[in-house]
Design a protein around this motif. Structure first.
Motif, PDB file in Angstrom:
ATOM      1  N   THR A 278      71.829 -39.712 -71.931  1.00  0.00           N
ATOM      2  CA  THR A 278      71.570 -41.136 -72.178  1.00  0.00           C
ATOM      3  C   THR A 278      70.638 -41.678 -71.104  1.00  0.00           C
ATOM      4  OG1 THR A 278      73.398 -41.995 -70.836  1.00  0.00           O
ATOM      5  CG2 THR A 278      73.905 -41.360 -73.124  1.00  0.00           C
ATOM      6  N   TYR A 279      70.042 -42.807 -71.413  1.00  0.00           N
ATOM      7  CA  TYR A 279      69.136 -43.430 -70.440  1.00  0.00           C
ATOM      8  C   TYR A 279      69.875 -43.788 -69.155  1.00  0.00           C
ATOM      9  CZ  TYR A 279      65.381 -43.655 -73.853  1.00  0.00           C
ATOM     10  OH  TYR A 279      64.399 -43.317 -74.744  1.00  0.00           O
ATOM     11  N   ASN A 322      71.514 -48.580 -70.804  1.00  0.00           N
ATOM     12  CA  ASN A 322      72.253 -48.454 -72.069  1.00  0.00           C
ATOM     13  C   ASN A 322      72.680 -47.008 -72.350  1.00  0.00           C
ATOM     14  OD1 ASN A 322      70.194 -47.010 -73.528  1.00  0.00           O
ATOM     15  ND2 ASN A 322      69.076 -48.943 -73.788  1.00  0.00           N
ATOM     16  N   GLU A 324      72.019 -45.202 -75.100  1.00  0.00           N
ATOM     17  CA  GLU A 324      71.218 -44.483 -76.100  1.00  0.00           C
ATOM     18  C   GLU A 324      70.740 -43.143 -75.540  1.00  0.00           C
ATOM     19  OE1 GLU A 324      68.027 -46.818 -77.628  1.00  0.00           O
ATOM     20  OE2 GLU A 324      69.279 -48.604 -77.895  1.00  0.00           O
ATOM     21  N   THR A 325      70.619 -42.161 -76.436  1.00  0.00           N
ATOM     22  CA  THR A 325      70.152 -40.830 -76.024  1.00  0.00           C
ATOM     23  C   THR A 325      68.629 -40.786 -75.956  1.00  0.00           C
ATOM     24  OG1 THR A 325      72.071 -39.832 -77.096  1.00  0.00           O
ATOM     25  CG2 THR A 325      70.240 -38.370 -76.554  1.00  0.00           C
ATOM     26  N   HIS A 327      66.569 -37.990 -75.984  1.00  0.00           N
ATOM     27  CA  HIS A 327      66.186 -37.064 -77.059  1.00  0.00           C
ATOM     28  C   HIS A 327      64.683 -36.763 -77.070  1.00  0.00           C
ATOM     29  CE1 HIS A 327      67.662 -34.763 -80.416  1.00  0.00           C
ATOM     30  NE2 HIS A 327      66.653 -35.169 -81.174  1.00  0.00           N
TER      31      HIS A 327
END
Length: 441
Positions: A278-279, A322, A324-325, A327
């Motif tokens: 994640t971020y 956050n 979020e990945t 990726h």
């Protein structure tokens, strides 16, 4: 008909391509634009009769060399590390070369071969380096011609967002190569002040940002740029007590970027796997987070700041807090950061950027000490025809025209510091509202 070969159709190429195509009918030249992205080339060239798009992989030696053999002049706006392969081909096939990038050790090693071949490889022919050299040398030569003795030279330049488009907590948007933005300052800086050589390492470069007053704009922050001492000889100011070249930014940017450096997020040496990262995990990789604290509080504690501070707002804006990945596969930290800033700090279609350059020169003449201020402010038109694209591309275009018109006798590995180059280039740049204003104290 003469042929010009341009490698690279990125952000800085837009206004150069415009210039070359507008001048093509009268100058009787044809332009080939080579890039890996055919759609990008066509978006910059339109349907002009005077241009040929060439979609190639720059590493494809046969395709690259065929293009170089068929041209009269090569301009490279490739990433700096790729200039050398183009330069070696130009040397092999006897072609002159123009680029806006710095002279580096690899091209310096070819200096004698370039001179012996009677070729001109003009490097540092953009904005900074480029317009800074030309405008500075014009001032220096004028002062010396009138008997002035220079004691201090300071030059500042920055690619900034225009005040009307300055709408994020970073006070910055990407108007040029994002990779270069991320890596800026990574080698630290060295300069001379009051007779002493001063060195600033990367970790402290942005902490030590100071401010300078710019007419009509107010205060901007600055940090020393690369190795200023390397230009003392080129400017023939070897013995003066103070010599410094610096980069300009809005103050909030310097404070925020210093934080990214401290968090280790600009490191380009070690790769991380981002597909399940994640971020926040990436941003906090050097921390020991406390479970009971929020992401903001953990980062703030590590940095020794308030969780409600401007720095935390900046990190939030980049999405670093956050879950979020990312990726993006395997990347270095600098690669991850580049991916982030290209998205979060992108210019919108209606955004305008701004270039600010200022020279401060102190000199003595007839017993009187004078400080000269010479400054330039250039505004962009939109997110494509930016001030950055104008000031990087137009000097290259003008220089290309001078060479193909047979007006340049200079040979060897050069930067633009002589009157036969800077006078006509600066004069034509004024037609595009790229000009300097001067004041004295």
């Amino acid at each position: 008909m003469k042929n010009i070969l341009l490698f690279g159709a990125g952000k800085s190429a837009t206004c150069l391509i415009d210039y070359l195509l507008v001048n093509a009918p009268r100058q009787k030249w044809h332009v080939t634009v080579a890039d890996h992205d055919l759609m990008l080339i066509k978006s910059k060239t339109g349907k002009s009769y005077y241009v040929t798009p060439a979609a190639i992989n720059i590493q494809d030696e046969a395709a690259r060399q065929q293009l170089i053999q068929e041209t009269d002049l090569v301009i490279s706006l490739l990433p700096p590390t790729l200039h050398i392969i183009v330069a070696k081909d130009c040397l092999k096939f006897g072609k002159n070369l123009l680029t806006a990038s710095y002279i580096d050790p690899e091209i310096k090693a070819l200096e004698k071969e370039i001179e012996d071949a009677g070729l001109l490889f003009m490097y540092e022919m953009g904005l900074d380096p480029g317009i800074d050299h030309m405008s500075a040398m014009k001032l220096i030569h004028s002062i010396e011609k009138k008997g002035g003795q220079i004691s201090s030279f300071k030059s500042y330049c920055g690619g900034l967002i225009s005040p009307e488009s300055n709408d994020n907590p970073w006070q910055y948007k990407i108007s040029w190569n994002a990779r270069n933005v991320v890596m800026a300052g990574s080698s630290g800086a060295v300069y001379k002040e009051k007779g002493k050589v001063k060195e600033t390492d990367y970790v402290h470069l942005f902490d030590q940002s100071k401010t300078i007053q710019i007419p009509t704009l107010g205060k901007l922050a600055w940090y020393p740029n690369r190795d200023s001492l390397a230009y003392m000889k080129a400017y023939k100011l070897d013995d003066i007590p103070t010599f410094m070249r610096a980069t300009l930014r809005y103050p909030d940017f310097c404070e925020g970027w210093s934080t990214l450096v401290k968090l280790g997020l600009t490191d380009d040496s070690t790769k991380v796997q981002t597909d399940n990262l994640t971020y926040y995990q990436w941003a906090s990789q050097h921390l020991k987070p406390v479970k009971d604290l929020s992401n903001e509080e953990n980062i703030a504690n590590f940095l020794g700041i308030s969780a409600k501070s401007k720095i935390i707002r900046q990190l939030k804006f980049l999405g670093l807090l956050n879950g979020e990945t990312i990726h993006q596969g395997e990347l270095t930290n600098a690669g991850v950061l580049q991916h982030i800033v290209e998205s979060k700090l992108a210019m919108e279609p209606t955004d305008k950027d701004m270039i600010v350059m200022i020279h401060e020169i102190e000199f003595e003449r007839r017993g009187i000490t004078t400080r000269l201020h010479s400054y330039m402010i250039v505004q962009g038109e939109d997110h494509l025809r930016t001030a950055m694209a104008k000031t990087v591309g137009l000097p290259l275009g003008i220089m290309a025209k001078m060479i193909l018109q047979g007006k340049v006798t200079l040979t060897g590995l050069q930067i633009p510091v002589t009157p036969d180059i800077y006078n006509p280039v600066l004069k034509e740049l004024e037609e595009y509202n790229i000009r300097f204003e001067e004041s004295f104290e």
